[in-house]
Write an enzyme that holds these catalytic residues in place. Sequence first.
Site, mmCIF file in Angstrom:
data_model
loop_
_atom_site.group_PDB
_atom_site.id
_atom_site.type_symbol
_atom_site.label_atom_id
_atom_site.label_comp_id
_atom_site.label_asym_id
_atom_site.label_seq_id
_atom_site.Cartn_x
_atom_site.Cartn_y
_atom_site.Cartn_z
ATOM 1 N N ASP A 1 0.836 -1.241 -0.145
ATOM 2 C CA ASP A 1 -0.031 0.015 -0.177
ATOM 3 C C ASP A 1 0.761 1.247 -0.207
ATOM 4 O O ASP A 1 1.682 1.341 0.472
ATOM 5 C CB ASP A 1 -0.887 -0.003 1.191
ATOM 6 C CG ASP A 1 -2.109 0.914 1.133
ATOM 7 O OD1 ASP A 1 -2.326 1.581 0.052
ATOM 8 O OD2 ASP A 1 -2.619 1.267 2.213
ATOM 9 N N LEU B 1 11.788 -20.281 -3.803
ATOM 10 C CA LEU B 1 10.477 -19.510 -3.285
ATOM 11 C C LEU B 1 9.275 -19.793 -4.201
ATOM 12 O O LEU B 1 9.308 -19.724 -5.210
ATOM 13 C CB LEU B 1 11.256 -18.089 -3.266
ATOM 14 C CG LEU B 1 10.040 -16.985 -3.115
ATOM 15 C CD1 LEU B 1 9.650 -17.112 -1.542
ATOM 16 C CD2 LEU B 1 10.334 -15.427 -3.108
ATOM 17 N N HIS C 1 3.058 3.206 -9.187
ATOM 18 C CA HIS C 1 2.837 1.798 -9.294
ATOM 19 C C HIS C 1 4.288 1.276 -10.012
ATOM 20 O O HIS C 1 4.723 0.259 -9.707
ATOM 21 C CB HIS C 1 1.797 1.581 -10.458
ATOM 22 C CG HIS C 1 0.305 2.173 -9.517
ATOM 23 N ND1 HIS C 1 -0.029 1.722 -8.373
ATOM 24 C CD2 HIS C 1 -0.757 2.695 -10.113
ATOM 25 C CE1 HIS C 1 -1.246 2.085 -7.936
ATOM 26 N NE2 HIS C 1 -1.762 2.771 -8.902
HETATM 27 C C1 FPP Z 1 -1.754 0.274 -3.370
HETATM 28 O O1 FPP Z 1 -1.276 1.448 -3.442
HETATM 29 C C2 FPP Z 1 -1.263 -0.627 -4.303
HETATM 30 C C3 FPP Z 1 -1.920 -1.189 -5.510
HETATM 31 C C4 FPP Z 1 -3.389 -1.023 -5.616
HETATM 32 C C5 FPP Z 1 -1.074 -1.847 -6.658
HETATM 33 C C6 FPP Z 1 -0.193 -2.582 -6.381
HETATM 34 C C7 FPP Z 1 0.693 -2.795 -7.460
HETATM 35 C C8 FPP Z 1 2.135 -2.766 -7.600
HETATM 36 C C9 FPP Z 1 2.840 -2.782 -6.357
HETATM 37 C C10 FPP Z 1 2.810 -2.630 -9.026
HETATM 38 C C11 FPP Z 1 2.759 -3.931 -9.792
HETATM 39 C C12 FPP Z 1 2.404 -5.276 -9.328
HETATM 40 C C13 FPP Z 1 3.379 -6.126 -9.588
HETATM 41 C C14 FPP Z 1 3.368 -7.589 -8.975
HETATM 42 C C15 FPP Z 1 4.384 -6.138 -10.885
HETATM 43 P P1 FPP Z 1 -2.524 2.738 -3.903
HETATM 44 O O2 FPP Z 1 -2.580 2.959 -5.252
HETATM 45 O O3 FPP Z 1 -3.711 2.351 -3.259
HETATM 46 O O4 FPP Z 1 -1.659 3.707 -2.936
HETATM 47 P P2 FPP Z 1 -2.468 4.924 -1.969
HETATM 48 O O5 FPP Z 1 -3.381 4.281 -0.978
HETATM 49 O O6 FPP Z 1 -1.403 5.845 -1.429
HETATM 50 O O7 FPP Z 1 -3.239 5.805 -3.089
#
Ligand code: FPP
Length: 264
Positions: free
Chosen positions: A42, A153, A59
């Site tokens: 997050d 893993l 992202h």
């Molecule tokens: C939450 O942050 C994160 C996500 C919804 C997406 C997670 C994706 C990645 C880490 C990158 C791609 C993944 C892979 C496996 C290559 P948020 O957008 O909700 O952040 P915020 O709460 O600060 O708005």
Amino acid sequence: MSAAAKPLDGTEPSGPDASSKAPSRAGEAPPAVPTHIGIIMDGNGRWAAARGQPRVMGHRAGAEAVRRTIEAAARAGVGWLTLFAFSSENWHRPADEVRDLTGLMRMYLRSEVGALAKEGIRLRVIGERERFGPETVRAIAAAESATAAGTRLNLNVAVSYGGRGEIVAAAREVARRVAAGTLDANSLDEATFGRLLSTSGMPDPDLIIRTSGEQRISNFLLWQSAYAEFVFQDVLWPDYDQEHLTAAIAEFARRERRYGLRLA
Ligand code: FPP
């Protein structure tokens, strides 16, 4: 007494029926590292906003953190790592963000598959993959088969995943089998039910980590995390690195796991 997960004697994780066996593990010998770690990644959006950048940059930086964390987990001797990459609820984000996230995951799968296979990392995707387009579904299948021999893993990437939906789908299957006469409702137990989930055959998570300071489970591995320890870390996901993972594992090792029992 510390938390118990992966015994130092090198014995195997507790297996698919870990949740039903949990109470007998209370007070087990101290661990080296958790057998299975789940991470709610997050803070990508906040990371980007703090830099005046569009969310997609958060992202992208998050994908770099994914790479670092997989490496750190493998180095630490973690057996299973489940990353929450895209929740069932994320479909409700604006279309351009859904497109960016999907594209990023597809790109990641294609660019990383060689390195994952070489490093002995077996990738599996859990969740409703068929909700993505055929190109993404193909990239997932290709990455899974190219890494299938990995034993160092086990990496699960949860996409279009939601714990409640997963439990409802399993309940639907139970109903179907009972109606068809292939399952006796009275013989249904936790182990049988667990085998109908997307994590069938995998040990339950010992440790769930959430970054960014938020303290919620957000529909992640609801059934499987019944006895997991939770560690909330005040770091935005794109900044996550080996030190953060090491700190979370150390915090886990200080916990006493009781599985509902009294140990003294
Ligand atoms: C939450 O942050 C994160 C996500 C919804 C997406 C997670 C994706 C990645 C880490 C990158 C791609 C993944 C892979 C496996 C290559 P948020 O957008 O909700 O952040 P915020 O709460 O600060 O708005």
